[in-house]
Design an enzyme around this catalytic site. Sequence first.
Site, PDB file in Angstrom:
ATOM      1  N   HIS B 189     -11.199   5.243  -4.899  1.00 55.37           N
ATOM      2  CA  HIS B 189     -11.174   6.196  -3.665  1.00 55.37           C
ATOM      3  C   HIS B 189     -10.345   7.579  -3.964  1.00 55.37           C
ATOM      4  O   HIS B 189      -9.251   7.408  -4.600  1.00 55.37           O
ATOM      5  CB  HIS B 189     -10.543   5.571  -2.483  1.00 55.37           C
ATOM      6  CG  HIS B 189     -10.534   6.437  -1.286  1.00 55.37           C
ATOM      7  ND1 HIS B 189     -11.705   6.579  -0.599  1.00 55.37           N
ATOM      8  CD2 HIS B 189      -9.557   7.247  -0.683  1.00 55.37           C
ATOM      9  CE1 HIS B 189     -11.608   7.273   0.514  1.00 55.37           C
ATOM     10  NE2 HIS B 189     -10.475   7.949   0.359  1.00 55.37           N
ATOM     11  N   ASP B 223     -15.083  -3.340   5.426  1.00 59.94           N
ATOM     12  CA  ASP B 223     -14.314  -2.413   6.179  1.00 59.94           C
ATOM     13  C   ASP B 223     -13.886  -1.435   4.768  1.00 59.94           C
ATOM     14  O   ASP B 223     -13.124  -1.527   4.158  1.00 59.94           O
ATOM     15  CB  ASP B 223     -13.234  -2.975   6.497  1.00 59.94           C
ATOM     16  CG  ASP B 223     -12.015  -1.872   7.427  1.00 59.94           C
ATOM     17  OD1 ASP B 223     -12.636  -0.829   7.527  1.00 59.94           O
ATOM     18  OD2 ASP B 223     -10.953  -2.307   7.841  1.00 59.94           O
ATOM     19  N   LEU B 224     -15.016  -0.199   5.055  1.00 60.43           N
ATOM     20  CA  LEU B 224     -14.813   0.717   4.059  1.00 60.43           C
ATOM     21  C   LEU B 224     -13.488   1.225   3.980  1.00 60.43           C
ATOM     22  O   LEU B 224     -12.496   1.813   4.771  1.00 60.43           O
ATOM     23  CB  LEU B 224     -15.791   2.130   4.923  1.00 60.43           C
ATOM     24  CG  LEU B 224     -15.837   3.254   3.801  1.00 60.43           C
ATOM     25  CD1 LEU B 224     -16.602   2.776   2.550  1.00 60.43           C
ATOM     26  CD2 LEU B 224     -16.454   4.346   4.422  1.00 60.43           C
ATOM     27  N   ASP B 225     -13.116   1.637   2.546  1.00 62.64           N
ATOM     28  CA  ASP B 225     -11.710   2.082   2.077  1.00 62.64           C
ATOM     29  C   ASP B 225     -10.473   1.292   2.470  1.00 62.64           C
ATOM     30  O   ASP B 225      -9.507   1.686   2.488  1.00 62.64           O
ATOM     31  CB  ASP B 225     -11.637   3.621   2.731  1.00 62.64           C
ATOM     32  CG  ASP B 225     -12.551   4.641   2.365  1.00 62.64           C
ATOM     33  OD1 ASP B 225     -13.201   4.284   1.095  1.00 62.64           O
ATOM     34  OD2 ASP B 225     -12.676   5.559   3.067  1.00 62.64           O
ATOM     35  N   GLU B 226     -10.852   0.110   2.921  1.00 62.89           N
ATOM     36  CA  GLU B 226      -9.758  -0.729   3.510  1.00 62.89           C
ATOM     37  C   GLU B 226      -9.279  -2.052   2.746  1.00 62.89           C
ATOM     38  O   GLU B 226      -8.703  -2.848   3.085  1.00 62.89           O
ATOM     39  CB  GLU B 226      -9.852  -1.049   4.938  1.00 62.89           C
ATOM     40  CG  GLU B 226      -9.647   0.278   5.766  1.00 62.89           C
ATOM     41  CD  GLU B 226      -8.072   0.635   6.058  1.00 62.89           C
ATOM     42  OE1 GLU B 226      -7.325   0.187   5.077  1.00 62.89           O
ATOM     43  OE2 GLU B 226      -8.176   1.609   6.399  1.00 62.89           O
TER      44      GLU B 226
END
Lengths: 282, 282, 282, 282
Positions: B189, B223-226
């Site tokens: 990311h 859960d995107l980016d998490e």
Amino acid sequence: MFDYIMTLRCADAPGIVHATSEAIVAVGGNILENDQFTDPVTGQFCMRTRFEAPSGEVDDVKGRLHADVARFQPILGLRLEAHQRRALVMVSEADHCLADLLYRREQGELPLDLVAVVSNHATCRALSERHDVPYYEVPVAPESKLDAEATLRDLIATYEVDLVVLARYMQILTPAFCNDFAGQIVNIHHSFLPGFKGARPYHQAYERGVKLIGASAHFVTGDLDEGPIIDQDVVRVSHARRPQDLIALGRDIERTVLARAVRLLAEDRVAIVGQRTVVFAQ
Amino acid sequence: MFDYIMTLRCADAPGIVHATSEAIVAVGGNILENDQFTDPVTGQFCMRTRFEAPSGEVDDVKGRLHADVARFQPILGLRLEAHQRRALVMVSEADHCLADLLYRREQGELPLDLVAVVSNHATCRALSERHDVPYYEVPVAPESKLDAEATLRDLIATYEVDLVVLARYMQILTPAFCNDFAGQIVNIHHSFLPGFKGARPYHQAYERGVKLIGASAHFVTGDLDEGPIIDQDVVRVSHARRPQDLIALGRDIERTVLARAVRLLAEDRVAIVGQRTVVFAQ
Amino acid sequence: MFDYIMTLRCADAPGIVHATSEAIVAVGGNILENDQFTDPVTGQFCMRTRFEAPSGEVDDVKGRLHADVARFQPILGLRLEAHQRRALVMVSEADHCLADLLYRREQGELPLDLVAVVSNHATCRALSERHDVPYYEVPVAPESKLDAEATLRDLIATYEVDLVVLARYMQILTPAFCNDFAGQIVNIHHSFLPGFKGARPYHQAYERGVKLIGASAHFVTGDLDEGPIIDQDVVRVSHARRPQDLIALGRDIERTVLARAVRLLAEDRVAIVGQRTVVFAQ
Amino acid sequence: MFDYIMTLRCADAPGIVHATSEAIVAVGGNILENDQFTDPVTGQFCMRTRFEAPSGEVDDVKGRLHADVARFQPILGLRLEAHQRRALVMVSEADHCLADLLYRREQGELPLDLVAVVSNHATCRALSERHDVPYYEVPVAPESKLDAEATLRDLIATYEVDLVVLARYMQILTPAFCNDFAGQIVNIHHSFLPGFKGARPYHQAYERGVKLIGASAHFVTGDLDEGPIIDQDVVRVSHARRPQDLIALGRDIERTVLARAVRLLAEDRVAIVGQRTVVFAQ
């Protein structure tokens, strides 16, 4: 349950972990942390294990451990974690490292008993006494160095000191003293070893025009500034910084690096292998 | 002798280390590296052990290990170290992470088999093929996402892929895909999580006036980016840096952090515990 | 409008900024960036100014500037920013620094013209030619060093080279060559100067047991490894890292530090003052 | 000679540097340091100049400066460097930032007058008084917040305070107060903004499993935790660190980052431009 810290050193061989874990099982224990390393140069095996056990009798537990691992002829250390290491801090006039150690001790960051401060100056007496640590002024002159070290040896014996922390102590200890307490003396060198040795390293750094300055915590051996390194750090500096700025920036790195090294030693996380240290950091 | 990497996960209990070390002794083995951790939140015990043993028959060794530790109901992994993990890299147009992984692979820094590159663009074909890695162009349109993922699933099966590396792949995978390959997909990311999520993080960072920008390598979950973070790093920036400078500086951090994470995964050094990772770094 | 980069060096005196800004106003210019420093040791004043002006005639602008500042007897540099510095890269077998410079050039990160690569080996020919940079193989043997340098001097003249970048070039240039191109040769030293000089610094670092390894970009003078330092960086290493790991970690620092130094030089941000550099970083 | 610090802010236009340098020449001055920046987003021009001049009459020098630059309608600041900024420090129970500021002041690292400490607790009284700084206990309850701020406003007026330093002050100031002292209040946020806002950021960081924790010094605006950032830093943490470890590590970053920000402010090195700061660091 009682928490123990075990350290073990021996020549590497199959079965060491098995033998120690067997002893820990035998005393009803449970491993909480375990770190180990086999040094490829010397073939030395180093282990640090934190475990809990129902008995608080160190000698019983150690006896069982020893029985199971004796065939590896190890150097075996065992203590209750609650039975903290005892440190004597030596200081000259600059107080930033001492002040930092005392502050961290007070905040609960350093699991260590600071039993005494020894100095060749009176400067840090008020600071030490404010933290209820006894302060001994032991002046050092060229002709009295052995007398001073005799006093120091007495204090080390009286206070049952495990660790001598040179927190910007500007006198050189004799090789005999360094040898007698090998592996028990840590120094903060105000330079990024093996960079600038000797006097006024920040002025040397300024003249050389380095873009990073640093500090190194290392064990003290008879060979000045050349003992095994425990920790180091650096900070970036620009051409606009003058020598006094480097000294001020250096204070920050010195106190931080020394405090990290002292904490590692307080938790039995450092082993010496040849010229190098094995550091079981978190 | 043959080198093995064993990973073990179970609820913490006394005797696990003893049981595994007993099995290793039983197969004539010797522990080379051992790392372990008990997570205080979940009570999960994680261990990674590298050992050598005279037999190269993985199934035999695994059988003996399993017999000795079965009572802890562990998730047990065992492989020959020489039998490297197989990775598929996904990329869109920016090639800095892919180029870096291929270069490190060539230098012998990444003990990993890069079996294929998949992209929704043609941009990186020449780069991949120059390193003799097959390149699959799988375009993605909103209406064809499931078709694209079906192709991807086929490739994963065909190449017996262990690890999917999103090396600046700009498409979002479906939750179903993420769940089916949970713990096997790593993403870089281009921001210091949990800082700037979503699109154009360097522009967000510029507008917010941060003094450090960063990148995070993390597992991909629905859960995107998490997902759990594996590694992160930052670099200092001044007010004089424009968004395009931040993007350029970001490329350095991204490729470095992703390469570190991929190496950790290639060496089985990462375990997921709840929302967090346990990383047995060197 | 045309963008200019001006550099000025002279003994410090009141009125220099006023005189230069007067000249810039006189040519209808506007200052975009301005950095200056007076070195307290030597009394040298250094300035770098980026400004825009309506005329693209460098000689006209320089004439006006020179008229206004001549009384300070400065070393004055002026060029159109679009007229990039011309660099020749020298390399031996390790290609990581060269590959990185070529990649950054392609990404638009380095405002520099990479005009040629010179090597004493054939290893990097394919890499250079893939980026359309001519490659010259100039073998060096003890008895042919002066011939090799003669060839190098010819290439420098032919390509109108401003900057020679030693990107892991393992041959030692003669003092005469270093003197003739003083301030124009930058080297990446694979160690944290003034730490480990000479051969195999990562092995030296390993044996000494340092906890940080580093790299230094510096100007080359006749005194090997002792020219003014432009940039340095370090990375943390543990006892578990072997020499080959240090070498791999070192590659990352080397390429990053060299690229930063080259960019600084490409933008005329570095001045030499005595043994030190003044770096007008962003 | 007298040393001056001048700061200037206006919309960018050609001739500003020329006009200011003309005024400095006119008063017989010599520029010692000069930093400037034109913000590309807002078009604001910011300059900080340190110069020496034979007259110690600030009003005379300022008059001449003003005459020469008035046409740019600048916000112009001028003071004798020896006339230090006056800071009031606010603190709750945690004393590490206050202790650090007082220590650095004593060491001569902070060119700042610490005129008073205000706290909603009695905890830090002894510490303040040991450094001869008057201590005001101003309790804050929900219903008495405006009364407390009235007392604070009185102290700010009485002590002619330039800068309010929130050194881990755990009460929220009202938007009216923040607006009235906009650009004069600096806070240390115990998190790496824009990461974890709100309460217990180290626990949030632990639960999220981040690999770096940080702290941010920022101006306080009515919008809590969202003022322009002055400085930030991070430290690496592993999975083995518990929340209390993060808190202890956080203390180090907090005190270091706050001290850096306060020094920058003490030297007039920070300008606010929109949501961002321009920091003329050394």
